[in-house]
Enzyme design. Structure first.
Site, mmCIF file in Angstrom:
data_model
loop_
_atom_site.group_PDB
_atom_site.id
_atom_site.type_symbol
_atom_site.label_atom_id
_atom_site.label_comp_id
_atom_site.label_asym_id
_atom_site.label_seq_id
_atom_site.Cartn_x
_atom_site.Cartn_y
_atom_site.Cartn_z
ATOM 1 N N THR A 90 -5.801 3.005 -5.320
ATOM 2 C CA THR A 90 -5.194 3.951 -6.250
ATOM 3 C C THR A 90 -4.152 3.229 -7.116
ATOM 4 O OG1 THR A 90 -5.523 5.595 -4.514
ATOM 5 C CG2 THR A 90 -4.161 6.248 -6.381
ATOM 6 N N GLU A 113 -4.184 9.378 8.011
ATOM 7 C CA GLU A 113 -2.717 9.286 8.169
ATOM 8 C C GLU A 113 -2.233 10.159 9.330
ATOM 9 O OE1 GLU A 113 0.005 7.765 6.200
ATOM 10 O OE2 GLU A 113 -1.518 6.455 5.317
ATOM 11 N N CYS A 133 -4.171 -1.396 -2.334
ATOM 12 C CA CYS A 133 -4.334 0.047 -2.480
ATOM 13 C C CYS A 133 -5.166 0.247 -3.738
ATOM 14 C CB CYS A 133 -2.952 0.682 -2.639
ATOM 15 S SG CYS A 133 -2.995 2.447 -3.006
ATOM 16 N N GLY A 158 -3.069 9.211 -3.847
ATOM 17 C CA GLY A 158 -4.352 9.656 -4.422
ATOM 18 C C GLY A 158 -4.257 10.818 -5.391
ATOM 19 N N ASP A 192 0.863 -1.197 0.000
ATOM 20 C CA ASP A 192 0.000 0.000 0.000
ATOM 21 C C ASP A 192 0.890 1.235 0.000
ATOM 22 O OD1 ASP A 192 -2.533 1.444 0.165
ATOM 23 O OD2 ASP A 192 -1.950 1.962 2.201
ATOM 24 N N SER A 193 0.294 2.362 -0.397
ATOM 25 C CA SER A 193 1.033 3.627 -0.362
ATOM 26 C C SER A 193 1.396 4.005 1.076
ATOM 27 C CB SER A 193 0.170 4.731 -0.958
ATOM 28 O OG SER A 193 -1.021 4.850 -0.203
ATOM 29 N N CYS A 204 -11.327 2.833 -0.766
ATOM 30 C CA CYS A 204 -9.979 3.243 -0.374
ATOM 31 C C CYS A 204 -9.689 2.504 0.928
ATOM 32 C CB CYS A 204 -9.916 4.748 -0.148
ATOM 33 S SG CYS A 204 -8.355 5.280 0.587
ATOM 34 N N THR A 205 -8.516 1.915 0.994
ATOM 35 C CA THR A 205 -8.219 1.037 2.145
ATOM 36 C C THR A 205 -8.042 1.812 3.453
ATOM 37 O OG1 THR A 205 -5.894 1.059 1.473
ATOM 38 C CG2 THR A 205 -7.232 -0.786 0.723
ATOM 39 N N HIS A 206 -7.946 3.125 3.368
ATOM 40 C CA HIS A 206 -7.884 3.923 4.601
ATOM 41 C C HIS A 206 -9.256 4.125 5.248
ATOM 42 C CE1 HIS A 206 -3.902 5.011 3.171
ATOM 43 N NE2 HIS A 206 -3.680 5.719 4.273
HETATM 44 N N1 DGL Z 1 -5.020 3.471 0.529
HETATM 45 C C1 DGL Z 1 -5.052 4.017 -0.775
HETATM 46 C C2 DGL Z 1 -6.228 3.483 -1.557
HETATM 47 O O1 DGL Z 1 -6.808 2.452 -1.220
HETATM 48 C C3 DGL Z 1 -5.085 5.527 -0.841
HETATM 49 C C4 DGL Z 1 -4.096 6.264 -0.075
HETATM 50 C C5 DGL Z 1 -3.336 7.276 -0.873
HETATM 51 O O2 DGL Z 1 -3.908 8.247 -1.396
HETATM 52 O O3 DGL Z 1 -2.146 7.061 -0.939
HETATM 53 O O4 DGL Z 1 -6.606 4.088 -2.529
#
Ligand code: DGL
Length: 282
Positions: free
Chosen positions: A82, A165, A80, A50, A17-18, A199-201
């Protein structure tokens, strides 16, 4: 051995992931398949992805995949959205055949799209995701390949990843941004009965998302669907399953400092995170 006689390496399943978001996917995968070994890589130094361009997300993601391959992963999950939206297809079609056609890279959008049919009654769904994922229209395309009758409406929520974050996702300040995007999405389509957290966040914001969403709308985090889909994939591909080692271990890599990762990752996983190593990607 491969057809040309080279040894096929065995190793952990790589999860990329990012930043920290992929930990919500890793958590569900480990619950579903605790016997496997995992190697998590968060590109925390360069998060968020993103708002970044297609080219940059592709380049960063390819670097991460190569690193996880170098470290012995036969299979890498892009946990992720993105990266899955902007880099997966090119990596699968262009890079994998050159790097190592026996390894695999899978994403999170397809397994999430597959579950839509069983969730929506109104056949109107909403996608909450980063600007990059929404602009790519990947959800729309994947869902329409499978269920062309479903109306898909997206809403980019650029402030949500920074809120998570920076550990501000439970603050009063987060209310404004969560409510704003839920309202904007429902103004675009009031028949939506299912909201996909693309989005995984976002699972960390789920309490606030619930607070501002009408009760009849189902809110769907994707972790469990991705975990089930991976298990199914490994059942259907015994040649890959036999290359994934099974000692129940989990290691973490970050492009940031290890102490920062340990602290934040413990919040995401709700347990102590140790065995973290700092690496560089290039
Ligand atoms: N966790 C990422 C996703 O699922 C997004 C986080 C980012 O923007 O880096 O899209």
């Amino acid at each position: 051995m491969t057809k040309n006689g080279t040894l096929q390496e065995k190793g952990p399943i790589g999860v990329f992931d990012s930043g920290y978001g992929g930990l919500t996917i890793l958590d569900k995968i480990r619950k579903q398949m605790p016997e496997y070994d995992y190697l998590y890589l968060g590109d925390n130094a360069r998060t968020p992805y993103g708002p970044r361009s297609f080219e940059v997300v592709y380049e960063f993601t390819l670097q991460a995949v190569k690193k996880l391959f170098e470290l012995g992963c036969p299979l890498v999950i892009l946990a992720c959205n993105t990266a899955s939206a902007k880099a997966l297809r090119t990596i699968q079609q262009t890079n994998l055949p050159v790097i190592d056609p026996t390894r695999r890279v899978l994403g999170v959008i397809r397994p999430t799209a597959e579950c839509i049919d069983q969730l929506t009654k109104s056949r109107h769904i909403g996608i909450l995701a980063t600007s990059g994922t929404i602009k790519s229209e990947s959800y729309l395309m994947e869902i329409h390949k499978l269920f062309p009758d479903v109306t898909v409406t997206g809403e980019a929520c650029p402030m949500w990843v920074p809120l998570v974050e920076n550990n501000e996702y439970q603050s009063k300040g987060a209310d404004y941004f969560v409510q704003k995007h839920i309202n904007q999405l429902l103004e675009k389509d009031s028949d939506i009965d299912t909201l996909i957290l693309g989005c995984t966040h976002y699972p960390l914001l789920i309490e606030k998302i619930r607070q501002f969403t009408p009760a009849h709308i189902r809110i769907v985090p994707q972790g469990e669907y991705v975990a089930r889909s991976l298990q199914d994939y490994l059942r259907r591909h015994p040649e890959m399953d036999s290359r994934c080692t099974k000692n129940g271990t989990c290691r973490f890599l970050t492009t940031e400092s290890t102490s920062k990762f340990e602290e934040s990752a413990s919040i995401f996983l709700r347990q102590d995170v140790m065995e973290v190593e700092s690496i560089t990607l290039e």
